[in-house]
Structure formats: C-alpha cells, structure tokens
Design an enzyme around this catalytic site. Structure first.
Site, mmCIF file in Angstrom:
data_model
loop_
_atom_site.group_PDB
_atom_site.id
_atom_site.type_symbol
_atom_site.label_atom_id
_atom_site.label_comp_id
_atom_site.label_asym_id
_atom_site.label_seq_id
_atom_site.Cartn_x
_atom_site.Cartn_y
_atom_site.Cartn_z
ATOM 1 N N ARG A 145 0.991 -1.380 0.273
ATOM 2 C CA ARG A 145 0.083 0.210 -0.134
ATOM 3 C C ARG A 145 0.610 1.226 -0.294
ATOM 4 O O ARG A 145 1.448 1.259 0.275
ATOM 5 C CB ARG A 145 -1.056 0.299 1.296
ATOM 6 C CG ARG A 145 -2.059 -1.484 1.106
ATOM 7 C CD ARG A 145 -2.480 -1.226 3.237
ATOM 8 N NE ARG A 145 -3.449 -2.430 2.285
ATOM 9 C CZ ARG A 145 -3.361 -3.067 3.487
ATOM 10 N NH1 ARG A 145 -2.155 -3.619 3.647
ATOM 11 N NH2 ARG A 145 -3.990 -4.237 3.461
ATOM 12 N N LYS A 169 -1.937 -2.354 7.571
ATOM 13 C CA LYS A 169 -3.154 -1.785 8.991
ATOM 14 C C LYS A 169 -3.201 -2.475 10.303
ATOM 15 O O LYS A 169 -2.390 -3.883 10.193
ATOM 16 C CB LYS A 169 -4.451 -2.371 8.076
ATOM 17 C CG LYS A 169 -4.625 -1.011 6.800
ATOM 18 C CD LYS A 169 -6.277 -2.131 5.800
ATOM 19 C CE LYS A 169 -6.436 -1.077 4.993
ATOM 20 N NZ LYS A 169 -7.548 -1.014 4.417
ATOM 21 N N HIS A 238 -2.814 1.920 -6.085
ATOM 22 C CA HIS A 238 -4.131 1.232 -5.623
ATOM 23 C C HIS A 238 -3.761 0.459 -6.843
ATOM 24 O O HIS A 238 -4.124 -0.962 -7.072
ATOM 25 C CB HIS A 238 -5.192 1.351 -5.105
ATOM 26 C CG HIS A 238 -5.807 0.966 -3.776
ATOM 27 N ND1 HIS A 238 -5.181 0.097 -2.651
ATOM 28 C CD2 HIS A 238 -6.618 -0.621 -4.015
ATOM 29 C CE1 HIS A 238 -5.710 -0.681 -1.672
ATOM 30 N NE2 HIS A 238 -6.964 -1.212 -2.609
ATOM 31 N N ARG A 241 -1.332 -1.533 -6.686
ATOM 32 C CA ARG A 241 -1.510 -3.381 -6.043
ATOM 33 C C ARG A 241 -1.990 -4.927 -6.760
ATOM 34 O O ARG A 241 -2.606 -5.433 -7.022
ATOM 35 C CB ARG A 241 -1.845 -2.316 -5.408
ATOM 36 C CG ARG A 241 -2.143 -3.648 -3.520
ATOM 37 C CD ARG A 241 -2.639 -2.878 -2.830
ATOM 38 N NE ARG A 241 -3.641 -3.464 -1.229
ATOM 39 C CZ ARG A 241 -2.914 -3.740 -0.351
ATOM 40 N NH1 ARG A 241 -1.690 -4.793 -0.607
ATOM 41 N NH2 ARG A 241 -2.988 -4.958 0.353
ATOM 42 N N HIS A 264 -3.724 -9.240 3.307
ATOM 43 C CA HIS A 264 -5.181 -9.234 3.786
ATOM 44 C C HIS A 264 -5.859 -10.489 5.046
ATOM 45 O O HIS A 264 -5.105 -11.763 5.763
ATOM 46 C CB HIS A 264 -5.414 -9.850 2.800
ATOM 47 C CG HIS A 264 -5.908 -8.558 1.273
ATOM 48 N ND1 HIS A 264 -6.150 -9.684 -0.260
ATOM 49 C CD2 HIS A 264 -6.039 -8.259 1.326
ATOM 50 C CE1 HIS A 264 -6.315 -7.760 -1.040
ATOM 51 N NE2 HIS A 264 -5.935 -7.444 0.087
ATOM 52 N N TYR A 273 -9.473 -10.706 -6.742
ATOM 53 C CA TYR A 273 -8.538 -10.435 -7.624
ATOM 54 C C TYR A 273 -8.365 -11.645 -8.899
ATOM 55 O O TYR A 273 -7.474 -11.501 -9.164
ATOM 56 C CB TYR A 273 -7.056 -9.921 -7.508
ATOM 57 C CG TYR A 273 -6.700 -8.777 -6.484
ATOM 58 C CD1 TYR A 273 -6.577 -7.655 -6.975
ATOM 59 C CD2 TYR A 273 -7.112 -8.995 -5.025
ATOM 60 C CE1 TYR A 273 -6.400 -6.527 -6.582
ATOM 61 C CE2 TYR A 273 -6.510 -7.608 -3.859
ATOM 62 C CZ TYR A 273 -6.877 -6.393 -4.713
ATOM 63 O OH TYR A 273 -6.908 -5.326 -4.024
#
Length: 298
Positions: A145, A169, A238, A241, A264, A273
């Site tokens: 990110r 995150k 993004h 990504r 994730h 994806y």
C-alpha cells in the site's frame, strides 16, 4: 468536530495505522454527518435509530452512490462502537440499520505491456528517474500500500533475503519479497540519489528536497510518469496493487500466497483479484480446449 470524533480519528491513525487517504474519507464522512446534525438540531449523544434512518434517506437525496452511502454508514457505526468502549451508556443507533450492499466491481489493473512502457519512461539514470523508478518498482514488485511505502526505512530493506518489511493495517508487520529488477533499482537509488546521501533521517523514499515523501507526493510522481508515457492513461498506487495481484494470479500463483503478500486478513478480500484479462482468458482457452483450434492452425 467534537472531542469524541477527534479521538476516534486519532485511534484509527495511531492504533490501526490507517493511511492519510482513508483518514481523509473518514473525516469527510464525519463532517457531512455533523452538518446533518446541525441542520436537524440533533446531538451526537442522543442520536437514535429513527434519526439514523432519516440520515440514510438524507444521503440518498444527495444522489450518492451505494458504495459511498455504505461507507458513510459504516464510518458512523464504527464511531459509535468506539464510543461505546469509552462510555457504557452510549447506544449505537446504526447497529441495526440496513444499508445498501456495495456495488460489485472488478479492480482496475494495467496490462504487462503498459507496465513495461512505464518502466521504459524512467529507465534513464537521471536523479529524478532514480527516485521515480524505485517508487514504481516497489509498488509493482511487492503490491504494498502507498501508506506502507512512505513509511519504509532504509533498515527495512533486506538485500540478503531480497525483500522488505512493512507495517500494514493494524500495525501488523509482514515481509514481502522483491525481485532482481526491484533490488537493482533500490541499490542504484541508494548509491546515486544525492538527497538520500545527505539527509538526517532513515526514510527510504524521499522527495527532491531530501524530505520523506508523502502519499500525495507518490501520487504526483505516478501522474507525472503517466504524462511522459504514451499509451497509458492512468496509474495510481492502488491500481499498481491490483496489477501486482492480478499478474501473479494470471501466472499461476495460488490465492493464499497472494493473500499473505497483500497482507489481507480475509481470503474473500483477495478473491476480487481472481478476474483475468480477456487476453489471458483467450490464451488459456486456445491452449487448453481440444477443439479451440484446427489441426493446421498454430
């Protein structure tokens, strides 16, 4: 904005490591909500379920997309969840509110030919290109990110293992490998980019003044590369990504591995994806189906 909302945003920034872009979205959601409170003469601590339903109608009357409405309601639900941890008398008025499901969409990604064109644009070893190339390489080679990119320190790069440790995150660390091209671009950057040799901090990616680059600065760099590249209309962090994940899956990488690389928590997040380009679909079909081609065709 009151002290509860400010404390909430600070928690998202410090404890959950949200990016500037995401925090700005949350802040905008709260500002719009506060405008509604003022307009309807309502208070945050006495806001009820029926008020939440009225706010939902208010958002629809402003002709917002379902995705925007869904996010705004989610922001407020999370705000009240946070407030409930501080005050047991607070009730979440959004907890039972049925809001619209998000519209399904396929993430945008760039074709391999487009990526090659972008790298060709920054291949000449000027000072600016050294920096721009390392940004492009790291985002595409690792799928990290933009918030993770701007916080990379020089000591986070492991040339022995060919990878980088990033803080994702929820302040979760993960190691992401990179390939030979990315490694070379980092080495060239560290050796020849003058601002990094004279700076007094450890951040890896700098602006031309030798300061740690911001997320906005990264977006500016990518937009500038696009302007200098024929045949490529848009690129943003993004999208790179998305491109990283799509190209890995198109070449046979398994979903669990890509999930780990992207950081994730849920596999379902990575599942979006699994689309492939029409060109890839046709290639697989022609090579796999027994009656896709006649015997004299190649």
């Amino acid at each position: 904005m009151n002290h509860i909302q400010e404390a909430f945003l600070n928690t998202l920034k410090v404890e959950r490591n949200f990016s500037e872009h995401t925090l700005k979205s949350y802040q905008d959601d709260l500002i719009q909500f506060n405008q509604f409170l003022e307009q309807e003469h309502l208070q945050l601590n006495t806001f009820e379920y029926r008020d939440a339903r009225n706010y939902l109608s208010y958002l629809y009357l402003n002709h917002l997309k379902r995705t925007s409405v869904s996010r705004k309601i989610s922001t407020l639900r999370t705000l009240y969840e946070y407030w409930m941890t501080l005050d047991e008398n607070i009730i979440n008025p959004f907890v039972h509110l049925v809001h619209p499901k998000k519209e399904k969409y396929l993430p945008q990604f760039s074709l391999e030919e487009e990526m090659e064109a972008l790298f060709t644009t920054v291949e000449k070893d000027t000072s600016k290109n050294l920096r721009d190339r390392v940004i492009l390489e790291l985002l595409y080679a690792t799928g990290i990110r933009v918030s993770e990119l701007v916080n990379i320190k020089k000591q986070d790069i492991d040339f022995y293992a060919n990878g980088v440790t990033v803080l994702g995150k929820g302040s979760k660390e993960r190691f992401v490998p990179f390939g030979a091209y990315c490694r070379q671009s980092i080495e060239n950057y560290l050796e020849h980019f003058k601002p990094i040799q004279s700076c007094n901090h450890d951040f890896l990616i700098l602006n031309m003044k030798g300061e740690a680059i911001t997320e906005r600065g990264v977006r500016y760099v990518l937009n500038d590369i696009v302007k200098r590249t024929a045949g490529v209309s848009e690129i943003h962090p993004h999208k790179l990504r998305h491109t990283f994940a799509t190209h890995l899956l198109n070449q046979g990488a398994d979903l669990r591995t890509v999930q780990s690389l992207l950081g994730h928590v849920n596999l379902s997040t990575t599942g979006k994806y699994t689309h492939v380009s029409n060109q890839q679909l046709r290639k697989v079909y022609l090579n796999a189906h027994p009656r896709a081609k006649k015997e004299n065709e190649t």
